[in-house]
Design a protein around this motif. Structure first.
Motif, PDB file in Angstrom:
ATOM      1  N   LYS A  39     -89.504  14.367 -12.219  1.00  0.00           N
ATOM      2  CA  LYS A  39     -88.841  15.833 -11.988  1.00  0.00           C
ATOM      3  C   LYS A  39     -87.240  15.684 -12.515  1.00  0.00           C
ATOM      4  O   LYS A  39     -87.101  16.884 -13.008  1.00  0.00           O
ATOM      5  CB  LYS A  39     -88.733  15.940 -10.331  1.00  0.00           C
ATOM      6  N   MET A  40     -86.618  14.667 -12.402  1.00  0.00           N
ATOM      7  CA  MET A  40     -85.280  14.663 -12.919  1.00  0.00           C
ATOM      8  C   MET A  40     -85.159  14.947 -14.207  1.00  0.00           C
ATOM      9  O   MET A  40     -84.568  15.373 -14.887  1.00  0.00           O
ATOM     10  CB  MET A  40     -84.573  13.589 -12.629  1.00  0.00           C
ATOM     11  N   ALA A  41     -86.239  14.185 -15.018  1.00  0.00           N
ATOM     12  CA  ALA A  41     -86.447  14.396 -16.436  1.00  0.00           C
ATOM     13  C   ALA A  41     -86.778  15.702 -16.889  1.00  0.00           C
ATOM     14  O   ALA A  41     -85.812  16.394 -18.000  1.00  0.00           O
ATOM     15  CB  ALA A  41     -87.594  13.470 -16.872  1.00  0.00           C
ATOM     16  N   GLY A  42     -87.458  16.515 -15.943  1.00  0.00           N
ATOM     17  CA  GLY A  42     -87.628  17.962 -16.196  1.00  0.00           C
ATOM     18  C   GLY A  42     -86.343  18.791 -16.105  1.00  0.00           C
ATOM     19  O   GLY A  42     -86.058  19.646 -16.805  1.00  0.00           O
ATOM     20  N   VAL A  43     -85.549  18.304 -15.237  1.00  0.00           N
ATOM     21  CA  VAL A  43     -84.301  18.988 -14.703  1.00  0.00           C
ATOM     22  C   VAL A  43     -83.525  18.580 -15.936  1.00  0.00           C
ATOM     23  O   VAL A  43     -82.484  19.844 -16.473  1.00  0.00           O
ATOM     24  CB  VAL A  43     -83.823  18.430 -13.389  1.00  0.00           C
ATOM     25  N   MET A  44     -83.379  17.727 -16.555  1.00  0.00           N
ATOM     26  CA  MET A  44     -82.562  17.418 -17.607  1.00  0.00           C
ATOM     27  C   MET A  44     -82.884  18.141 -18.840  1.00  0.00           C
ATOM     28  O   MET A  44     -81.820  18.680 -19.566  1.00  0.00           O
ATOM     29  CB  MET A  44     -82.345  15.952 -17.972  1.00  0.00           C
ATOM     30  N   LEU A  45     -84.119  18.333 -19.114  1.00  0.00           N
ATOM     31  CA  LEU A  45     -84.754  19.196 -20.336  1.00  0.00           C
ATOM     32  C   LEU A  45     -84.246  20.762 -20.091  1.00  0.00           C
ATOM     33  O   LEU A  45     -83.543  21.175 -21.132  1.00  0.00           O
ATOM     34  CB  LEU A  45     -86.141  19.158 -20.210  1.00  0.00           C
ATOM     35  N   ALA A  46     -84.275  21.233 -19.175  1.00  0.00           N
ATOM     36  CA  ALA A  46     -83.715  22.643 -18.623  1.00  0.00           C
ATOM     37  C   ALA A  46     -82.484  22.776 -18.904  1.00  0.00           C
ATOM     38  O   ALA A  46     -81.895  23.499 -19.303  1.00  0.00           O
ATOM     39  CB  ALA A  46     -84.141  22.595 -17.150  1.00  0.00           C
ATOM     40  N   SER A  47     -81.745  21.414 -18.459  1.00  0.00           N
ATOM     41  CA  SER A  47     -80.204  21.423 -18.564  1.00  0.00           C
ATOM     42  C   SER A  47     -79.675  21.456 -20.069  1.00  0.00           C
ATOM     43  O   SER A  47     -78.594  22.189 -20.530  1.00  0.00           O
ATOM     44  CB  SER A  47     -79.663  20.521 -17.841  1.00  0.00           C
ATOM     45  N   LEU A  48     -80.396  20.797 -20.889  1.00  0.00           N
ATOM     46  CA  LEU A  48     -80.240  20.674 -22.274  1.00  0.00           C
ATOM     47  C   LEU A  48     -80.380  22.050 -23.004  1.00  0.00           C
ATOM     48  O   LEU A  48     -79.747  22.259 -23.714  1.00  0.00           O
ATOM     49  CB  LEU A  48     -80.933  19.590 -23.197  1.00  0.00           C
ATOM     50  N   SER A  49     -81.239  22.694 -22.358  1.00  0.00           N
ATOM     51  CA  SER A  49     -81.662  24.095 -23.021  1.00  0.00           C
ATOM     52  C   SER A  49     -80.497  24.949 -22.460  1.00  0.00           C
ATOM     53  O   SER A  49     -79.991  25.887 -23.350  1.00  0.00           O
ATOM     54  CB  SER A  49     -83.107  24.734 -22.446  1.00  0.00           C
ATOM     55  N   SER A  50     -79.975  24.932 -21.154  1.00  0.00           N
ATOM     56  CA  SER A  50     -79.093  25.788 -20.920  1.00  0.00           C
ATOM     57  C   SER A  50     -77.578  25.647 -21.290  1.00  0.00           C
ATOM     58  O   SER A  50     -77.153  26.527 -21.721  1.00  0.00           O
ATOM     59  CB  SER A  50     -79.014  25.768 -19.358  1.00  0.00           C
ATOM     60  N   GLY A  51     -77.391  24.505 -21.721  1.00  0.00           N
ATOM     61  CA  GLY A  51     -75.938  23.845 -22.131  1.00  0.00           C
ATOM     62  C   GLY A  51     -76.018  24.556 -23.811  1.00  0.00           C
ATOM     63  O   GLY A  51     -75.091  25.189 -24.225  1.00  0.00           O
ATOM     64  N   GLY A  52     -77.114  24.072 -24.385  1.00  0.00           N
ATOM     65  CA  GLY A  52     -77.060  24.701 -25.991  1.00  0.00           C
ATOM     66  C   GLY A  52     -77.236  26.135 -25.756  1.00  0.00           C
ATOM     67  O   GLY A  52     -76.640  26.832 -26.767  1.00  0.00           O
ATOM     68  N   GLY A  53     -78.131  26.785 -24.801  1.00  0.00           N
ATOM     69  CA  GLY A  53     -77.974  28.231 -24.891  1.00  0.00           C
ATOM     70  C   GLY A  53     -76.679  28.946 -24.731  1.00  0.00           C
ATOM     71  O   GLY A  53     -76.265  29.861 -25.174  1.00  0.00           O
ATOM     72  N   GLU A  54     -75.934  28.452 -23.602  1.00  0.00           N
ATOM     73  CA  GLU A  54     -74.554  28.866 -23.419  1.00  0.00           C
ATOM     74  C   GLU A  54     -73.678  29.030 -24.676  1.00  0.00           C
ATOM     75  O   GLU A  54     -73.234  30.072 -24.953  1.00  0.00           O
ATOM     76  CB  GLU A  54     -73.820  28.370 -21.984  1.00  0.00           C
ATOM     77  N   LEU A  55     -73.480  27.787 -25.318  1.00  0.00           N
ATOM     78  CA  LEU A  55     -72.684  27.485 -26.531  1.00  0.00           C
ATOM     79  C   LEU A  55     -73.130  28.530 -27.530  1.00  0.00           C
ATOM     80  O   LEU A  55     -72.303  28.907 -28.339  1.00  0.00           O
ATOM     81  CB  LEU A  55     -72.324  26.160 -26.666  1.00  0.00           C
ATOM     82  N   SER A  56     -74.520  28.871 -27.732  1.00  0.00           N
ATOM     83  CA  SER A  56     -74.969  29.387 -29.036  1.00  0.00           C
ATOM     84  C   SER A  56     -74.754  30.944 -28.506  1.00  0.00           C
ATOM     85  O   SER A  56     -74.310  31.563 -29.571  1.00  0.00           O
ATOM     86  CB  SER A  56     -76.571  29.134 -28.943  1.00  0.00           C
ATOM     87  N   PHE A  57     -75.168  31.439 -27.488  1.00  0.00           N
ATOM     88  CA  PHE A  57     -75.038  32.877 -27.134  1.00  0.00           C
ATOM     89  C   PHE A  57     -73.684  33.184 -27.261  1.00  0.00           C
ATOM     90  O   PHE A  57     -73.234  34.338 -27.722  1.00  0.00           O
ATOM     91  CB  PHE A  57     -75.764  33.188 -25.924  1.00  0.00           C
ATOM     92  N   LEU A  58     -72.704  32.361 -26.653  1.00  0.00           N
ATOM     93  CA  LEU A  58     -71.278  33.050 -26.750  1.00  0.00           C
ATOM     94  C   LEU A  58     -70.946  32.773 -28.368  1.00  0.00           C
ATOM     95  O   LEU A  58     -69.786  33.674 -28.663  1.00  0.00           O
ATOM     96  CB  LEU A  58     -70.488  31.937 -25.907  1.00  0.00           C
ATOM     97  N   GLY A  59     -71.395  32.029 -28.970  1.00  0.00           N
ATOM     98  CA  GLY A  59     -71.109  31.902 -30.477  1.00  0.00           C
ATOM     99  C   GLY A  59     -71.440  33.311 -31.046  1.00  0.00           C
ATOM    100  O   GLY A  59     -70.854  33.837 -31.992  1.00  0.00           O
ATOM    101  N   LEU A  60     -72.713  33.718 -30.494  1.00  0.00           N
ATOM    102  CA  LEU A  60     -73.335  34.888 -31.138  1.00  0.00           C
ATOM    103  C   LEU A  60     -72.535  36.102 -30.880  1.00  0.00           C
ATOM    104  O   LEU A  60     -72.716  37.090 -31.512  1.00  0.00           O
ATOM    105  CB  LEU A  60     -74.665  35.069 -30.637  1.00  0.00           C
ATOM    106  N   VAL A  61     -71.801  36.021 -29.583  1.00  0.00           N
ATOM    107  CA  VAL A  61     -71.231  37.130 -29.363  1.00  0.00           C
ATOM    108  C   VAL A  61     -69.947  37.633 -30.568  1.00  0.00           C
ATOM    109  O   VAL A  61     -69.735  38.786 -30.554  1.00  0.00           O
ATOM    110  CB  VAL A  61     -70.135  36.808 -28.118  1.00  0.00           C
ATOM    111  N   HIS A  62     -69.474  36.682 -31.177  1.00  0.00           N
ATOM    112  CA  HIS A  62     -68.765  36.730 -32.386  1.00  0.00           C
ATOM    113  C   HIS A  62     -69.194  37.973 -33.323  1.00  0.00           C
ATOM    114  O   HIS A  62     -68.470  38.824 -34.006  1.00  0.00           O
ATOM    115  CB  HIS A  62     -68.544  35.447 -33.023  1.00  0.00           C
ATOM    116  N   TYR A  63     -70.490  38.192 -33.289  1.00  0.00           N
ATOM    117  CA  TYR A  63     -71.187  38.975 -34.345  1.00  0.00           C
ATOM    118  C   TYR A  63     -71.404  40.381 -33.619  1.00  0.00           C
ATOM    119  O   TYR A  63     -71.827  41.327 -34.443  1.00  0.00           O
ATOM    120  CB  TYR A  63     -72.449  38.485 -34.984  1.00  0.00           C
ATOM    121  N   TYR A  64     -71.204  40.756 -32.477  1.00  0.00           N
ATOM    122  CA  TYR A  64     -71.610  41.660 -31.683  1.00  0.00           C
ATOM    123  C   TYR A  64     -70.731  42.330 -31.156  1.00  0.00           C
ATOM    124  O   TYR A  64     -70.883  43.415 -30.269  1.00  0.00           O
ATOM    125  CB  TYR A  64     -73.041  41.582 -31.155  1.00  0.00           C
ATOM    126  N   GLY A  65     -69.471  41.923 -31.029  1.00  0.00           N
ATOM    127  CA  GLY A  65     -68.217  42.518 -30.268  1.00  0.00           C
ATOM    128  C   GLY A  65     -68.114  42.608 -28.881  1.00  0.00           C
ATOM    129  O   GLY A  65     -68.780  41.849 -28.230  1.00  0.00           O
TER     130      GLY A  65
END
Length: 443
Positions: free
Chosen positions: A123-149
């Motif tokens: 279960k903790m392995a699953g939590v960690m996979l979801a955490s990897l996705s959330s961390g990568g998603g946050e830095l990517s979507f905030l980087g994407l903000v640069h193109y959309y104002g």
């Protein structure tokens, strides 16, 4: 037609609508909807996992284990990924994040729980996979903000704030009012990341991303080359009198990986004091309150609106999430430029609430409700205004990296607070018991 009288409800509503239209002037609906959904889905699984902590690990395992498993992989991702993730196109990142989230939730849902004789390791392995996705998603979507104002940032912030309310509320309703089992609820949650695919590929207009990506890459190459030429000239390392370029670029004309990494590292150092540190401080303070202090902010039941002591903590969390949602949605109406002021006010909240947990001087729980709401407002306002300040003040060629790199501060603050809270909560509870207040033992 008669005009509404000044001060009448219709006049006030007309003024409000006028201000609302002015605040959102120039906003593109598809962009706002897409980024709101990005913020909601990227963060909602994190909230659902924390809401299910007791059901995941049972009563004998510290819930801090779930918090740290849900945060540390995200923190490490945000610490390292900004220096190389630009090599992966956004479309590829979305597919990776969705796959990680779905696999993580399936691991959590399908692994036998403690009540079925299972272990928490998978279960903790699953939590960690979801955490990897959330961390990568946050830095990517905030980087994407640069193109959309700026409206994309406002929509992202509002979506992340809404994730707290919607995630915690949906889990509670599903497992109580609707009578669904924990496994069924978590399996249903595994379908949510698909919304990110719909948001990116069907809702978000991809034209600005395609147009600006090429310009940004060309600008970055030129910026890196000029910076390194100047640095090596100052150090006397260029020995070619004919002015030819040194061999630090690849055969394709792009900077080498090592040169690009050094360039980004120099940029990250410049972000620390104006942006990273205030965001780190506010997260350390608020998550120490939420995880370490709030469980001990208890009052006699007859002096509270509750019938059970266990009701205090989820109520505090709901009030906190309401404050976060409001403040993370506030940038079209209110901007804060001094990031350190609300950060220090959050530290003052931590001192105040910890002092009450020790000395018991706040007369009733309703004052605590107000302070917790204020805590949520401060935390949310520092989060969105940190990235808004970067969008306003950092050069365009540095902005995408800067938005992504600064995300390490919130996860870093949560990690620090998680370690502090595990000991601090126990110490506060023991102190209260020694001084005749044993409410924390009745949770």
């Amino acid at each position: 037609m008669a005009l509404p009288l000044p001060g009448s409800p219709s006049s006030s509503w007309a003024m409000f609508r006028g201000r609302l239209k002015l605040a959102f002037k120039g906003a593109e609906t598809r962009v706002c909807v897409a980024f709101w959904l990005f913020g909601l889905i990227n963060n909602v699984l994190y909230v659902i996992i924390l809401s299910a902590a007791l059901d995941l690990v049972g009563p004998d395992v510290p819930k801090g284990v779930v918090l740290l498993a849900d945060v540390i992989p995200s923190f490490l991702t945000k610490l390292c990924a900004p220096y190389f993730i630009h090599t992966i196109p956004y479309s590829g990142r979305i597919l990776i994040f969705v796959a990680l989230s779905v696999m993580g939730m399936l691991f959590i849902a399908l692994t036998p729980g403690y009540s079925d004789g299972g272990t928490i390791t998978a279960k903790m392995a699953g939590v960690m996979l979801a955490s990897l996705s959330s961390g990568g998603g946050e830095l990517s979507f905030l980087g994407l903000v640069h193109y959309y104002g700026p409206f994309s940032l406002a929509a992202w912030g509002s979506g992340t704030g809404g994730a707290g309310l919607i995630g915690a509320g949906a889990y509670a309703i599903a497992t109580t009012s609707l009578g669904l089992g924990v496994r069924t609820t978590l399996l249903a949650s595994a379908c949510l990341p698909v919304v990110m695919l719909i948001s990116f590929f069907l809702i978000l207009p991809l034209g600005p991303l395609r147009t600006h990506t090429k310009k940004h890459q060309d600008s970055l190459i030129e910026d890196v080359e000029n910076e390194d030429i100047e640095q090596e000239q100052r150090q006397g390392l260029l020995s070619t009198p004919d002015g030819t370029k040194p061999a630090f670029t690849s055969k394709h004309g792009r900077p080498s990986v090592w040169v690009a990494f050094k360039h980004n590292l120099r940029r990250a150092r410049g972000l620390f004091f104006p942006y990273m540190l205030p965001l780190l401080l506010v997260y350390v303070a608020e998550y120490t309150i939420n995880q370490g202090v709030a469980p001990t902010l208890l009052f006699p039941l007859k002096e509270s609106p509750f019938k059970h002591f266990r009701a205090f903590y989820p109520t505090y969390n709901a009030i906190y999430q309401a404050g976060v949602f409001i403040s993370r949605s506030s940038t079209p109406f209110l901007r804060i430029h001094n990031l350190y002021l609300p950060s220090f006010l959050q530290v003052a909240n931590l001192v105040l609430l910890a002092s009450h947990a020790i000395f018991n001087f706040v007369p009733n729980v309703y004052i605590i409700f107000a302070i917790i709401f204020w805590e949520g407002l401060l935390g949310g306002v520092v989060y969105v205004n940190t990235f808004a300040e970067i969008s306003d003040n950092v050069l365009k060629e540095d902005r995408e990296f800067s938005l992504s790199a600064t995300t390490v501060s919130d996860s870093g603050g949560i990690c620090i607070a998680g370690f502090i809270s595990m000991g601090f909560e126990v110490w506060l509870c023991n102190w209260q018991v020694r001084h005749g207040r044993n409410y924390c033992k009745k949770l």
